[in-house]
Scaffold this motif. Sequence first.
Motif, short mmCIF file in Angstrom:
data_model
loop_
_atom_site.label_atom_id
_atom_site.label_comp_id
_atom_site.label_asym_id
_atom_site.label_seq_id
_atom_site.Cartn_x
_atom_site.Cartn_y
_atom_site.Cartn_z
N ASN A 89 -12.12 17.97 8.11
CA ASN A 89 -11.22 18.33 9.20
C ASN A 89 -10.39 17.13 9.60
OD1 ASN A 89 -12.25 20.97 9.34
ND2 ASN A 89 -13.86 20.37 10.77
N THR A 90 -10.99 15.94 9.49
CA THR A 90 -10.32 14.70 9.87
C THR A 90 -9.42 14.18 8.75
OG1 THR A 90 -12.22 14.14 11.26
CG2 THR A 90 -10.69 12.36 10.75
N ALA A 91 -9.76 14.48 7.51
CA ALA A 91 -9.02 13.92 6.37
C ALA A 91 -7.52 14.17 6.45
CB ALA A 91 -9.58 14.48 5.06
N PRO A 92 -7.04 15.39 6.77
CA PRO A 92 -5.59 15.59 6.86
C PRO A 92 -4.94 14.76 7.97
CG PRO A 92 -6.72 17.69 6.64
CD PRO A 92 -7.76 16.66 6.90
N GLU A 93 -5.68 14.50 9.06
CA GLU A 93 -5.13 13.69 10.14
C GLU A 93 -4.87 12.27 9.67
OE1 GLU A 93 -7.89 13.95 13.33
OE2 GLU A 93 -7.52 16.08 13.73
N ILE A 94 -5.79 11.73 8.87
CA ILE A 94 -5.59 10.39 8.32
C ILE A 94 -4.50 10.43 7.25
CG2 ILE A 94 -6.68 8.50 7.04
CD1 ILE A 94 -9.37 9.38 8.28
N VAL A 106 1.16 5.93 10.28
CA VAL A 106 0.97 4.54 9.83
C VAL A 106 1.14 4.44 8.32
CG1 VAL A 106 -1.54 4.58 9.44
CG2 VAL A 106 -0.45 2.47 10.21
N PHE A 107 0.97 5.58 7.61
CA PHE A 107 1.17 5.62 6.16
C PHE A 107 2.51 6.30 5.87
CE2 PHE A 107 -3.48 5.85 6.76
CZ PHE A 107 -3.86 4.69 6.09
N PRO A 108 3.58 5.55 5.67
CA PRO A 108 4.92 6.15 5.50
C PRO A 108 5.03 7.13 4.34
CG PRO A 108 5.08 3.78 5.85
CD PRO A 108 3.63 4.09 5.64
N LYS A 109 4.25 6.90 3.27
CA LYS A 109 4.29 7.79 2.11
C LYS A 109 3.04 8.66 2.02
CE LYS A 109 7.28 4.85 -0.71
NZ LYS A 109 7.44 4.16 -2.03
N GLY A 110 2.28 8.71 3.12
CA GLY A 110 1.03 9.45 3.09
C GLY A 110 -0.04 8.67 2.35
N ILE A 121 0.81 -1.24 0.00
CA ILE A 121 0.00 0.00 0.00
C ILE A 121 0.84 1.28 0.00
CG2 ILE A 121 -1.74 1.29 1.28
CD1 ILE A 121 -3.01 -1.42 2.01
N PRO A 122 1.86 1.53 0.82
CA PRO A 122 2.29 0.78 1.99
C PRO A 122 1.66 1.29 3.29
CG PRO A 122 3.91 2.43 1.46
CD PRO A 122 2.78 2.60 0.48
N VAL A 123 1.51 0.36 4.25
CA VAL A 123 1.04 0.67 5.59
C VAL A 123 1.93 -0.10 6.56
CG1 VAL A 123 -0.88 0.50 7.23
CG2 VAL A 123 -1.35 1.02 4.84
N LYS A 124 2.28 0.52 7.67
CA LYS A 124 3.13 -0.16 8.63
C LYS A 124 2.44 -1.41 9.17
CE LYS A 124 5.76 3.86 10.17
NZ LYS A 124 6.10 4.74 11.32
N GLY A 125 3.19 -2.48 9.35
CA GLY A 125 2.65 -3.73 9.86
C GLY A 125 2.52 -4.77 8.77
N THR A 126 1.82 -5.85 9.07
CA THR A 126 1.63 -6.94 8.12
C THR A 126 0.14 -7.25 7.97
OG1 THR A 126 1.87 -8.58 9.88
CG2 THR A 126 3.86 -7.97 8.65
#
Length: 270
Positions: free
Chosen positions: A173-178, A183-187, A131-136
């Motif tokens: 307002n929440t979208a930029p926080e996500i 957890v998303f290394p490349k956003g 994706i990438p997302v941290k973890g498996t």
Amino acid sequence: MIRFTKLHGNGNDFIVIDEYKAKVIQDDEKPAFASKYCDRRFGIGADGVLYLGISDKADIRMRIFNPDGTEAEMCGNGIRCLVKYALDKGYIKANAAVETLAGVLSISSRRNDRTWITVNMGRPEFSREKIPVKGTGEFLEVGMHGYKVSAVNTGVPHAVVFVDSLDSPELFNTAPEIRYDPVFPKGTNVNFVRVNSRDEIAVRTYERGVEAETLSCGTGSVACAAVAHRLGKTGSKVRVNTKGGELVVSLKDGTAFMEGAAERVFDGLI
């Protein structure tokens, strides 16, 4: 003088620079060019700049730069705009292949009163590594910032959030926080989805690189359809309603296909 063409796919608009025969903007100047001319008050105004070039792997090559100067791997509405331009110029035929940083994608097109383009978007990737997302494992309906968030890569990374209403100002307002969560290394891009029926969804997207909501996002629409289907909320073919128009996403044997229109707005010189 630099020639350009403005096109849009469902209101997701782009500046196309034709480098099929010769380079127009040097590579090290492309980020600054996008930042300057995507500005809607002091520039041309667009959600990104598309560069059409030759390819030794496909019929044409697409590079896309966001308004913040970053280069994206792919763009679903952008590739349709690029293909529309290339068809009008006679560079490609109705069936062709486009090289992107996300791989070579095949397209087909048909024309009536508009140009309709279907893009083979490849296989949506659900593994965190891709994706990438941290973890498996997979990142499906994980609690984040008060919402259940799922993630998928459809050429670029996307977070998908199912909501009952798309009208709440709190969503963006929440979208930029996500988008910026570690957890998303490349956003990630952030999509809010309302399921209307088994074959229809509505989507609003906050785009990474634009750092705002766009009227439509092709890869985001595919991401939402793929996650909705994986979670059993919809069937394998859905109509995706965005603020800028409609896309149709079909999932066949794990591969996603996106169909939508692309339109030329105007040509100009800068």
